[in-house]
Design an enzyme around this catalytic site. Structure first.
Site, PDB file in Angstrom:
ATOM      1  N   LYS A  34       0.840  -1.208   0.000  1.00 11.23           N
ATOM      2  CA  LYS A  34       0.000   0.000   0.000  1.00 11.23           C
ATOM      3  C   LYS A  34       0.870   1.252   0.000  1.00 11.23           C
ATOM      4  O   LYS A  34       2.082   1.178   0.294  1.00 11.23           O
ATOM      5  CB  LYS A  34      -0.932  -0.010   1.225  1.00 11.23           C
ATOM      6  CG  LYS A  34      -0.222   0.021   2.568  1.00 11.23           C
ATOM      7  CD  LYS A  34      -1.189  -0.330   3.703  1.00 11.23           C
ATOM      8  CE  LYS A  34      -0.477  -0.343   5.035  1.00 11.23           C
ATOM      9  NZ  LYS A  34      -1.294  -0.935   6.106  1.00 11.23           N
ATOM     10  N   ARG A 131     -10.343  -0.374  16.034  1.00 18.14           N
ATOM     11  CA  ARG A 131     -10.336   0.560  14.916  1.00 18.14           C
ATOM     12  C   ARG A 131     -11.259   0.040  13.822  1.00 18.14           C
ATOM     13  O   ARG A 131     -12.167   0.735  13.389  1.00 18.14           O
ATOM     14  CB  ARG A 131      -8.902   0.733  14.387  1.00 18.14           C
ATOM     15  CG  ARG A 131      -8.779   1.726  13.263  1.00 18.14           C
ATOM     16  CD  ARG A 131      -7.356   1.826  12.735  1.00 18.14           C
ATOM     17  NE  ARG A 131      -6.881   0.570  12.152  1.00 18.14           N
ATOM     18  CZ  ARG A 131      -5.755   0.440  11.476  1.00 18.14           C
ATOM     19  NH1 ARG A 131      -4.955   1.485  11.280  1.00 18.14           N
ATOM     20  NH2 ARG A 131      -5.389  -0.732  10.983  1.00 18.14           N
ATOM     21  N   TYR A 252      17.157  29.484   8.015  1.00 16.11           N
ATOM     22  CA  TYR A 252      15.903  30.030   8.545  1.00 16.11           C
ATOM     23  C   TYR A 252      15.897  30.012  10.073  1.00 16.11           C
ATOM     24  O   TYR A 252      16.273  29.005  10.693  1.00 16.11           O
ATOM     25  CB  TYR A 252      14.705  29.221   8.044  1.00 16.11           C
ATOM     26  CG  TYR A 252      14.361  29.467   6.594  1.00 16.11           C
ATOM     27  CD1 TYR A 252      14.006  30.736   6.151  1.00 16.11           C
ATOM     28  CD2 TYR A 252      14.390  28.423   5.680  1.00 16.11           C
ATOM     29  CE1 TYR A 252      13.684  30.951   4.807  1.00 16.11           C
ATOM     30  CE2 TYR A 252      14.070  28.631   4.349  1.00 16.11           C
ATOM     31  CZ  TYR A 252      13.712  29.892   3.919  1.00 16.11           C
ATOM     32  OH  TYR A 252      13.396  30.107   2.610  1.00 16.11           O
ATOM     33  N   MET A 300      12.934  23.811   2.081  1.00 16.11           N
ATOM     34  CA  MET A 300      12.114  23.058   1.134  1.00 16.11           C
ATOM     35  C   MET A 300      12.955  22.236   0.157  1.00 16.11           C
ATOM     36  O   MET A 300      12.656  21.084  -0.128  1.00 16.11           O
ATOM     37  CB  MET A 300      11.191  24.026   0.359  1.00 16.11           C
ATOM     38  CG  MET A 300      10.173  23.307  -0.505  1.00 16.11           C
ATOM     39  SD  MET A 300       9.152  24.421  -1.478  1.00 16.11           S
ATOM     40  CE  MET A 300       8.144  25.174  -0.234  1.00 16.11           C
TER      41      MET A 300
END
Ligand SMILES: *Cc1c(COP(=O)(O)O)cnc(C)c1O
Length: 355
Positions: A34, A131, A252, A300
């Site tokens: 998956k 679940r 940053y 990024m």
């Protein structure tokens, strides 16, 4: 030079892990592919695993369609089952097995005339994860209703563990006992184990194993003596460097400030490629095959590494973000997450296969 960033996928390691899991569990194996094989490329992984697995597991029908469209013919199992009657009919017609885990799905099978081909259903019992799945005291009735439709050629009984990655926690033993009691007297193959179940709970091994993460070489027990080999190497190069003077801040937020002369390598890979922004200064990376550390904040498209301890490293040096030298589990724990999330988040970089 083109951007030197890629995820190298070692299909030999994938096959090795599949064989390890298969022989450890015994019986047959659904290799779970998956989420694009946890970021490794579902079609390429399915092709590579053809000889070592007995079928493939995906989350939903669209993922199964993609495998069929690429010519993958073997048994497929849809772990969330059908979302509507159209999906139910399409899956049965395509020889795709479906998990049945709640009342609506059962009622759908009772009400929908299915193509007259052998249909396989995997009846999921909630043995304690709470679940998905039928409650233990509703399991036998659900089984009989499925049988009574006359549309189920085979019914496999399954459950899923919530805490199999905690070898000292009694929850898995309790789930096992609940499953045994709920399915007593019902005929059909059994399937209980995900990767951690196979590795840590020999008593839960049955007819079908369902390994996912272990196939990709990230041991869910975090064991340092793991028999598994890492499959993905997320890699790039140093493409620029500079010297920071004491007191200068990097990147940053000025998240890293040099306290001594620090040689910084700039690496062409960032959070847009799936590397976690939450990984802070100190997260291990390998440059020229040697461990050093990430410094400053991940951006990024780029991140920065400390080259100070590696005098021979510089522009062009290969960088491994995770792989054989830096376990993906280690990066995940530094980023406050799990290897599953890091692997299935890999994007934008090309996948390159080693066969
Ligand atoms: C994802 C999944 C698996 C595989 O789990 P891993 O922890 O990756 O081995 C097995 N069974 C079901 C039902 C799943 O959803």
């Amino acid at each position: 030079m083109t951007r030197p960033s890629a995820a190298l996928i070692d299909l030999r390691a994938l096959r090795h892990n599949a064989r390890v899991m298969r022989s450890m569990h015994g019986g047959r194996q659904i290799a779970v592919l998956k989420s694009n094989a946890y970021g490794h490329g579902a079609v390429a992984c399915a092709r590579a695993l053809g000889g070592t697995s007995d079928g493939f597991g995906v989350a939903f029908l669209e993922e199964a369609r993609q495998l069929r469209a690429a010519g993958i013919e073997g048994p497929l199992l849809v772990l969330e089952g059908a979302f509507d009657a159209r999906e139910l009919v399409e899956a049965v017609a395509g020889g795709i097995a479906l998990v049945v885990h709640h009342e609506d799905q059962l009622r759908m099978i009772e009400r929908t005339p299915l193509p007259r081909v052998p249909a396989s259903f995997w009846l999921k019992i909630d043995s304690g994860m709470h679940r998905a799945g039928f409650a233990p005291d509703a399991a036998a009735a659900a089984y009989r209703r499925l049988q009574a439709t006359g549309q189920a050629h085979s019914i496999t009984l399954m459950t899923h563990f919530a805490r199999a990655d905690e070898p000292d926690c009694p929850a898995t033993r309790e789930q096992l006992a609940v499953f045994e009691a709920a399915t007593q007297g019902l005929t059909g193959p059994r399937s209980l184990c995900n990767s951690a179940g196979i590795l840590a709970w020999p008593a839960a091994r049955r007819d079908w194993g369902r390994p996912g993460i272990a196939l990709y070489g990230a041991d869910p027990l975090g064991s340092s003596a793991s028999p598994l080999a890492p499959v993905m190497t997320l890699r790039s190069h140093v493409f620029s460097q500079r010297l920071l003077q004491p007191g200068e801040a990097l990147g940053y937020g000025g998240a890293f400030r040099a306290t001594e002369p620090t040689r910084v390598g700039l690496v062409a890979l960032g959070y847009a490629d799936g590397y976690p922004r939450a990984a802070a200064t100190g997260t291990p990376v390998a440059v020229d095959g040697q461990r050093t550390r990430l410094i400053g904040r991940v951006s990024m498209d780029m991140l920065t590494v400390d080259l100070t301890p590696l005098p021979h490293a510089g522009i062009g040096s290969p960088v491994e973000l995770w792989g054989p030298t830096i376990p993906v589990n280690e990066v995940a724990s530094r980023a406050g997450t799990i290897a599953y999330e890091l692997l299935c988040n890999v994007k934008r970089v090309p996948l390159q296969y080693l066969d």
